[in-house]
Design a protein around this motif. Structure first.
Motif, short mmCIF file in Angstrom:
data_model
loop_
_atom_site.label_atom_id
_atom_site.label_comp_id
_atom_site.label_asym_id
_atom_site.label_seq_id
_atom_site.Cartn_x
_atom_site.Cartn_y
_atom_site.Cartn_z
N LYS A 109 0.85 -1.19 0.00
CA LYS A 109 0.00 0.00 0.00
C LYS A 109 0.88 1.24 0.00
CE LYS A 109 -4.06 -1.88 2.22
NZ LYS A 109 -5.03 -1.74 3.29
N VAL A 110 0.42 2.25 -0.69
CA VAL A 110 1.10 3.54 -0.75
C VAL A 110 0.20 4.55 -0.03
CG1 VAL A 110 1.97 5.35 -2.28
CG2 VAL A 110 2.18 2.95 -2.95
N GLU A 111 0.79 5.38 0.81
CA GLU A 111 -0.01 6.37 1.53
C GLU A 111 -0.74 7.28 0.54
OE1 GLU A 111 1.77 8.62 4.69
OE2 GLU A 111 3.09 6.94 5.21
N GLY A 112 -2.00 7.53 0.84
CA GLY A 112 -2.80 8.40 0.00
C GLY A 112 -3.55 7.68 -1.11
N ARG A 113 -3.31 6.37 -1.26
CA ARG A 113 -4.02 5.59 -2.29
C ARG A 113 -4.85 4.52 -1.61
NH1 ARG A 113 -0.63 4.08 -7.47
NH2 ARG A 113 -2.75 3.68 -8.14
N ASP A 114 -6.08 4.38 -2.04
CA ASP A 114 -6.98 3.39 -1.44
C ASP A 114 -6.72 1.98 -1.98
OD1 ASP A 114 -8.22 5.34 0.05
OD2 ASP A 114 -9.75 5.72 -1.47
N ILE A 115 -6.30 1.88 -3.23
CA ILE A 115 -6.14 0.58 -3.88
C ILE A 115 -4.70 0.09 -3.69
CG2 ILE A 115 -6.23 -0.64 -6.08
CD1 ILE A 115 -8.29 1.44 -6.99
N PRO A 116 -4.50 -1.15 -3.19
CA PRO A 116 -3.14 -1.66 -3.04
C PRO A 116 -2.49 -1.94 -4.39
CG PRO A 116 -4.74 -3.34 -2.45
CD PRO A 116 -5.51 -2.09 -2.72
N ILE A 117 -1.16 -1.88 -4.42
CA ILE A 117 -0.38 -2.13 -5.64
C ILE A 117 0.02 -3.60 -5.66
CG2 ILE A 117 1.69 -1.50 -6.94
CD1 ILE A 117 -0.21 0.85 -6.59
N VAL A 118 -0.22 -4.28 -6.78
CA VAL A 118 0.18 -5.67 -6.97
C VAL A 118 1.25 -5.69 -8.05
CG1 VAL A 118 -0.58 -7.98 -7.63
CG2 VAL A 118 -2.15 -6.46 -6.42
N HIS A 119 2.43 -6.22 -7.72
CA HIS A 119 3.49 -6.27 -8.73
C HIS A 119 4.48 -7.37 -8.44
CE1 HIS A 119 5.62 -4.70 -12.16
NE2 HIS A 119 4.69 -3.76 -12.26
N ARG A 120 5.29 -7.68 -9.42
CA ARG A 120 6.33 -8.69 -9.30
C ARG A 120 7.61 -8.05 -8.80
NH1 ARG A 120 6.10 -13.42 -11.53
NH2 ARG A 120 4.56 -12.81 -13.07
N VAL A 121 8.33 -8.76 -7.92
CA VAL A 121 9.60 -8.27 -7.40
C VAL A 121 10.65 -8.38 -8.50
CG1 VAL A 121 11.42 -8.61 -5.69
CG2 VAL A 121 9.04 -8.96 -5.05
N LEU A 122 11.26 -7.26 -8.87
CA LEU A 122 12.28 -7.24 -9.91
C LEU A 122 13.70 -7.28 -9.36
CD1 LEU A 122 10.70 -4.52 -12.23
CD2 LEU A 122 10.55 -7.01 -12.44
N LYS A 123 13.91 -6.62 -8.21
CA LYS A 123 15.24 -6.53 -7.62
C LYS A 123 15.10 -6.35 -6.12
CE LYS A 123 18.27 -3.93 -9.76
NZ LYS A 123 19.05 -2.76 -10.21
N LEU A 124 16.00 -6.98 -5.37
CA LEU A 124 16.02 -6.82 -3.92
C LEU A 124 17.15 -5.89 -3.52
CD1 LEU A 124 15.42 -10.43 -2.57
CD2 LEU A 124 13.86 -8.51 -2.50
N HIS A 125 16.85 -4.95 -2.65
CA HIS A 125 17.86 -4.05 -2.10
C HIS A 125 17.98 -4.37 -0.62
CE1 HIS A 125 17.90 -1.54 -5.71
NE2 HIS A 125 16.59 -1.72 -5.75
N GLU A 126 19.08 -4.99 -0.24
CA GLU A 126 19.26 -5.39 1.16
C GLU A 126 20.34 -4.56 1.80
OE1 GLU A 126 19.62 -9.58 1.72
OE2 GLU A 126 18.39 -9.99 -0.03
N LYS A 127 20.10 -4.17 3.05
CA LYS A 127 21.11 -3.41 3.80
C LYS A 127 21.36 -4.09 5.11
CE LYS A 127 20.29 1.12 1.87
NZ LYS A 127 20.11 2.51 2.13
#
Length: 103
Positions: free
Chosen positions: A85-103
Protein backbone atom coordinates in the motif's frame (compact mmCIF):
# COMPACT_ATOMS: atom_id res chain seq x y z
CA UNK A 1 -38.74 0.43 -14.17
CA UNK A 2 -38.70 1.37 -10.47
CA UNK A 3 -42.49 1.46 -10.47
CA UNK A 4 -42.55 -2.12 -11.83
CA UNK A 5 -40.27 -3.27 -9.01
CA UNK A 6 -42.53 -1.60 -6.42
CA UNK A 7 -45.61 -3.23 -7.95
CA UNK A 8 -43.89 -6.64 -7.86
CA UNK A 9 -43.10 -6.15 -4.15
CA UNK A 10 -46.73 -5.25 -3.44
CA UNK A 11 -47.88 -8.47 -5.11
CA UNK A 12 -45.63 -10.64 -2.92
CA UNK A 13 -47.20 -11.75 0.30
CA UNK A 14 -45.34 -11.21 3.57
CA UNK A 15 -43.99 -14.76 3.70
CA UNK A 16 -42.53 -14.59 0.18
CA UNK A 17 -40.99 -11.18 0.90
CA UNK A 18 -39.41 -12.43 4.14
CA UNK A 19 -38.05 -15.47 2.28
CA UNK A 20 -36.43 -13.20 -0.34
CA UNK A 21 -34.85 -10.99 2.33
CA UNK A 22 -33.51 -13.99 4.27
CA UNK A 23 -32.11 -15.56 1.09
CA UNK A 24 -30.29 -12.36 0.22
CA UNK A 25 -28.93 -12.12 3.79
CA UNK A 26 -27.66 -15.71 3.62
CA UNK A 27 -25.80 -15.01 0.37
CA UNK A 28 -24.16 -11.87 1.76
CA UNK A 29 -23.20 -13.50 5.08
CA UNK A 30 -21.80 -16.59 3.31
CA UNK A 31 -19.60 -14.42 1.10
CA UNK A 32 -18.36 -12.49 4.13
CA UNK A 33 -17.56 -15.70 6.04
CA UNK A 34 -15.63 -17.12 3.09
CA UNK A 35 -13.64 -13.88 2.73
CA UNK A 36 -12.80 -13.76 6.46
CA UNK A 37 -11.88 -17.46 6.41
CA UNK A 38 -9.48 -16.87 3.53
CA UNK A 39 -7.94 -13.96 5.45
CA UNK A 40 -7.25 -16.27 8.42
CA UNK A 41 -5.92 -19.15 6.29
CA UNK A 42 -3.60 -17.01 4.14
CA UNK A 43 -2.55 -14.44 6.73
CA UNK A 44 -3.28 -11.76 4.14
CA UNK A 45 -5.49 -8.69 4.42
CA UNK A 46 -6.43 -9.13 0.75
CA UNK A 47 -6.36 -12.86 -0.08
CA UNK A 48 -7.77 -12.31 -3.58
CA UNK A 49 -6.86 -9.33 -5.77
CA UNK A 50 -7.55 -8.33 -9.36
CA UNK A 51 -4.83 -7.25 -11.81
CA UNK A 52 -5.84 -3.73 -12.86
CA UNK A 53 -3.18 -2.85 -15.43
CA UNK A 54 -1.14 -4.53 -18.15
CA UNK A 55 2.15 -4.15 -16.26
CA UNK A 56 2.14 -7.84 -15.22
CA UNK A 57 1.87 -9.19 -18.79
CA UNK A 58 2.60 -11.70 -20.29
CA UNK A 59 2.13 -13.81 -17.13
CA UNK A 60 -1.01 -12.03 -15.86
CA UNK A 61 -3.47 -9.97 -17.86
CA UNK A 62 -5.92 -7.25 -16.82
CA UNK A 63 -8.84 -8.77 -14.93
CA UNK A 64 -6.99 -11.89 -13.76
CA UNK A 65 -7.58 -12.93 -10.15
CA UNK A 66 -4.56 -13.59 -7.93
CA UNK A 67 -4.76 -15.70 -4.76
CA UNK A 68 -2.22 -14.33 -2.25
CA UNK A 69 -0.64 -15.57 0.94
CA UNK A 70 1.35 -13.75 3.61
CA UNK A 71 3.56 -16.22 5.43
CA UNK A 72 6.02 -14.24 7.57
CA UNK A 73 8.69 -16.96 7.76
CA UNK A 74 9.26 -17.04 3.99
CA UNK A 75 11.65 -14.38 2.64
CA UNK A 76 10.68 -12.33 -0.41
CA UNK A 77 12.51 -13.45 -3.54
CA UNK A 78 12.97 -11.97 -7.02
CA UNK A 79 10.11 -13.03 -9.30
CA UNK A 80 7.50 -13.32 -6.57
CA UNK A 81 4.32 -11.25 -6.54
CA UNK A 82 3.89 -8.77 -3.70
CA UNK A 83 1.10 -6.44 -2.63
CA UNK A 84 1.84 -3.15 -0.92
CA UNK A 85 0.00 0.00 0.00
CA UNK A 86 1.10 3.54 -0.75
CA UNK A 87 -0.01 6.37 1.53
CA UNK A 88 -2.80 8.40 0.00
CA UNK A 89 -4.02 5.59 -2.29
CA UNK A 90 -6.98 3.39 -1.44
CA UNK A 91 -6.14 0.58 -3.88
CA UNK A 92 -3.14 -1.66 -3.04
CA UNK A 93 -0.38 -2.13 -5.64
CA UNK A 94 0.18 -5.67 -6.97
CA UNK A 95 3.49 -6.27 -8.73
CA UNK A 96 6.33 -8.69 -9.30
CA UNK A 97 9.60 -8.27 -7.40
CA UNK A 98 12.28 -7.24 -9.91
CA UNK A 99 15.24 -6.53 -7.62
CA UNK A 100 16.02 -6.82 -3.92
CA UNK A 101 17.86 -4.05 -2.10
CA UNK A 102 19.26 -5.39 1.16
CA UNK A 103 21.11 -3.41 3.80
Amino acid sequence: MIQDAINDLKRLNKRQFLYQVLSFGMIVSSALMIWKGLMVLTGSESPIVVVLSGSMEPAFHRGDLLFLTNYQEEPVRVGEIVVFKVEGRDIPIVHRVLKLHEK
